[in-house]
Design an enzyme around this catalytic site. Structure first.
Site, PDB file in Angstrom:
ATOM      1  N   CYS A  93       0.832  -1.207   0.000  1.00  0.00           N
ATOM      2  CA  CYS A  93       0.000   0.000   0.000  1.00  0.00           C
ATOM      3  C   CYS A  93       0.867   1.259   0.000  1.00  0.00           C
ATOM      4  O   CYS A  93       1.495   1.568  -1.005  1.00  0.00           O
ATOM      5  CB  CYS A  93      -0.981  -0.028   1.173  1.00  0.00           C
ATOM      6  SG  CYS A  93      -2.421   1.047   0.943  1.00  0.00           S
ATOM      7  N   HIS A 191      -3.428  -6.316   1.688  1.00  0.00           N
ATOM      8  CA  HIS A 191      -3.310  -6.357   3.144  1.00  0.00           C
ATOM      9  C   HIS A 191      -3.884  -7.696   3.626  1.00  0.00           C
ATOM     10  O   HIS A 191      -4.103  -8.606   2.846  1.00  0.00           O
ATOM     11  CB  HIS A 191      -4.137  -5.227   3.775  1.00  0.00           C
ATOM     12  CG  HIS A 191      -3.614  -3.853   3.539  1.00  0.00           C
ATOM     13  ND1 HIS A 191      -2.507  -3.346   4.188  1.00  0.00           N
ATOM     14  CD2 HIS A 191      -4.078  -2.855   2.741  1.00  0.00           C
ATOM     15  CE1 HIS A 191      -2.313  -2.095   3.802  1.00  0.00           C
ATOM     16  NE2 HIS A 191      -3.249  -1.768   2.929  1.00  0.00           N
TER      17      HIS A 191
END
Length: 242
Positions: A93, A191
């Site tokens: 990310c 994630h």
């Protein structure tokens, strides 16, 4: 054998359970008798990066990422040298976005990245949120990677992707690409954390680090029935063919 696993900015880049990636790498090394040294690196704890074998950098809040980026600029050259020397990087990310050339924020400001790779991330309307399934292009078995994504930035590049999106959004919700791969550097929006549900990806990173350091070409197999039960449960719930 031993590996030094650098956890980059654990105090600031720690969203969505990504600490689990460090725990997973450490445990899978220990099960094989490989000593794993977890080394935190942060603004208030600077240690030499040259000694690292695996580097993990997660995502954080805008506030945390701004602090990290200002500090990380001082390590731009050594990070680029490590990546070229085939050190193992997993950047998720915000960590993924840092490696690119620019980030265009919601106000249209052009924020400089580390410029290690020539790609840009653009903040666009709405967030890309949900479970994601991709088909990896690394030749790993199983071919699926599963995770959870939550990002407002859309990343665009011509690098080799980590995977092709089967369910979810990936880099930008448009081109069906997810993540990027260059040598042993991987950037991704997955994630979850990523590695506990994808033990084949965890072992890929460990083996790449051991090959670079010791010339090892094969890992001892582990009993991964529990890990793959979690992996396949995600496929059962969210696969487009279910």
């Amino acid at each position: 054998m031993e590996l030094k696993i650098y956890h980059m900015y654990p105090d600031l880049l720690n969203l969505y359970g990504d600490l689990g990636n460090i725990t997973c790498l450490c445990q899978r090394c220990e099960w094989r008798g490989i000593k794993a040294h977890i080394i935190p690196f942060s603004k208030d704890r600077e240690v030499p990066l040259e000694e690292g074998d695996i580097f993990f950098m997660g995502g954080g809040s805008d506030w945390g990422q701004n602090i990290v980026f200002s500090h990380l600029l001082g390590y731009q050259r050594i990070m680029e040298e490590l990546i070229e020397d085939e050190a193992v990087f997993l950047s998720i990310c915000g960590g993924y976005q840092f490696l690119g050339a620019t980030y265009i924020d919601a106000a249209g400001n052009n924020v400089r990245g580390l410029e290690i790779f020539d790609y840009e991330t653009v903040s666009e309307g709405g967030r890309l949120i949900g479970n994601i399934i991709t088909k990896n292009v690394l030749g790993l078995e199983p071919e699926t990677l599963v995770g959870f994504e939550n990002h407002g930035g859309r990343t665009y590049h011509d690098q080799k992707p980590l995977g092709r999106v089967m369910v979810g959004y990936g880099n930008n919700g448009k081109d069906q690409k997810e993540g990027m791969v260059y040598k042993n550097c991987i950037g991704t929006y997955l994630h979850g954390p990523l590695l506990p549900k994808n033990p084949h990806m965890a072992d890929h990173l460990i083996l790449k680090a051991l090959n670079r350091k010791y010339g090892l070409s094969k890992l001892q197999l582990l009993d991964d029935r529990l890990e793959y039960a979690a992996h396949h449960r995600v496929l059962e719930l969210y696969s487009p063919t279910k």
